[in-house]
Design an enzyme around this catalytic site. Sequence first.
Site, PDB file in Angstrom:
ATOM      1  N   SER A 148       6.467  -5.080  -2.081  1.00  0.00           N
ATOM      2  CA  SER A 148       7.453  -4.195  -2.700  1.00  0.00           C
ATOM      3  C   SER A 148       6.765  -2.930  -3.179  1.00  0.00           C
ATOM      4  O   SER A 148       5.800  -2.989  -3.944  1.00  0.00           O
ATOM      5  CB  SER A 148       8.126  -4.894  -3.888  1.00  0.00           C
ATOM      6  OG  SER A 148       8.874  -6.006  -3.464  1.00  0.00           O
ATOM      7  N   GLY A 175       8.521  -0.389  -4.712  1.00  0.00           N
ATOM      8  CA  GLY A 175       9.459   0.287  -5.609  1.00  0.00           C
ATOM      9  C   GLY A 175      10.436   1.151  -4.826  1.00  0.00           C
ATOM     10  O   GLY A 175      10.996   0.719  -3.808  1.00  0.00           O
ATOM     11  N   GLU A 231       9.925   3.405  -2.838  1.00  0.00           N
ATOM     12  CA  GLU A 231       9.454   3.746  -1.489  1.00  0.00           C
ATOM     13  C   GLU A 231       9.781   2.670  -0.465  1.00  0.00           C
ATOM     14  O   GLU A 231       9.534   2.860   0.729  1.00  0.00           O
ATOM     15  CB  GLU A 231       7.947   3.998  -1.514  1.00  0.00           C
ATOM     16  CG  GLU A 231       7.549   5.194  -2.369  1.00  0.00           C
ATOM     17  CD  GLU A 231       6.043   5.397  -2.398  1.00  0.00           C
ATOM     18  OE1 GLU A 231       5.350   4.814  -1.544  1.00  0.00           O
ATOM     19  OE2 GLU A 231       5.577   6.127  -3.281  1.00  0.00           O
ATOM     20  N   GLY A 232      10.296   1.535  -0.887  1.00  0.00           N
ATOM     21  CA  GLY A 232      10.728   0.533   0.059  1.00  0.00           C
ATOM     22  C   GLY A 232       9.790  -0.653   0.168  1.00  0.00           C
ATOM     23  O   GLY A 232       9.213  -1.103  -0.829  1.00  0.00           O
ATOM     24  N   GLY A 237      13.524  -7.441  -6.739  1.00  0.00           N
ATOM     25  CA  GLY A 237      12.588  -8.263  -5.988  1.00  0.00           C
ATOM     26  C   GLY A 237      13.192  -9.582  -5.550  1.00  0.00           C
ATOM     27  O   GLY A 237      12.905 -10.089  -4.451  1.00  0.00           O
ATOM     28  N   ASP A 238      14.030 -10.173  -6.395  1.00  0.00           N
ATOM     29  CA  ASP A 238      14.684 -11.432  -6.038  1.00  0.00           C
ATOM     30  C   ASP A 238      15.646 -11.226  -4.864  1.00  0.00           C
ATOM     31  O   ASP A 238      15.788 -12.108  -4.010  1.00  0.00           O
ATOM     32  CB  ASP A 238      15.438 -11.990  -7.237  1.00  0.00           C
ATOM     33  CG  ASP A 238      14.521 -12.253  -8.420  1.00  0.00           C
ATOM     34  OD1 ASP A 238      13.354 -12.612  -8.180  1.00  0.00           O
ATOM     35  OD2 ASP A 238      14.975 -12.099  -9.572  1.00  0.00           O
TER      36      ASP A 238
END
Length: 301
Positions: free
Chosen positions: A209, A211, A213-214, A240-241
């Site tokens: 991850s 953030g 930025e993908g 994130g989940d």
Amino acid sequence: MIVTVTPNTALDVTYTVDSLVPDGVHRARDVRRRAGGKGVNVARVLHALGADVGAIATAGGATGAAVAAELGVAGLAAELVTIAGETRRTTTVLSAVDGSVTLINEPGPVLSGPEWTALAERVRRREPDVLVCSGSLPPGAPEDGYAQLIAGTTAVLDTSGPALLAGLAGRPAVVKPNAEELREVTGLDDPVAAAGELRRAGARAVVVSLGSEGLLAVTDAGVWLATPSTVLSGNSTGAGDAVVAALALGLSRREPWPDILRRAVALSGAAVLGPLAGDVDLAHYHRELGLVAVRARPEQE
């Protein structure tokens, strides 16, 4: 079926305030309480997508009873392992003025040896198509607990620190650290090189991850960078989940990596727009699915 495991279940309490000021007194605009822990959040997202999903989690004390009741109201198929300790709480403070999120995680109750064994036996009996192991291991759990659970399965592992490193021995299909978690366990700043270290230690694929930025994916089939069409503001605690939910769904359907990553980025953004961790804005998800950019990149740039 996809089965999620949450050894360190929580009751998530979310406060929305006008703004968060250190040393100040705050009056909450809104207070929401629901069953949580990362695996539970993953199960919520999959349930919202209509996937066949079950959740295995721990529950103890009055807080555990509240978790069980809320899961029933939510309609999630959950098996709860009763523990002697009191289920932990997590507290999220969401600032309405700037969208900042402050999260306080309690460590969780100590699990006894028999309680861990009961959890592991529940997992073994389910024989899922894809197993998701998410979140921290509670005190008392074996450090290689996740490796024990995922050995011989197709698994997505989402944890950090020593639990992540020890879990690699179980050869998970995918691990999903964020960039900081990846740097912490490898000591490397280059995420592709760091992902390579995790793959050599047992992970078959690593999805990082980044953030806003993908996502970066390092796999046997190649290296990809998947980026959203727009940067969103909101509650990022469940993003994130949502990525993990997309990874599990893609593995269960044997989809190619670019398709899995498109869904993961779209769902992550949809989670940012949701009011609580585990919620997704399905309208945004369906719009964004065709707009996510996925490009192959060399392992060294």
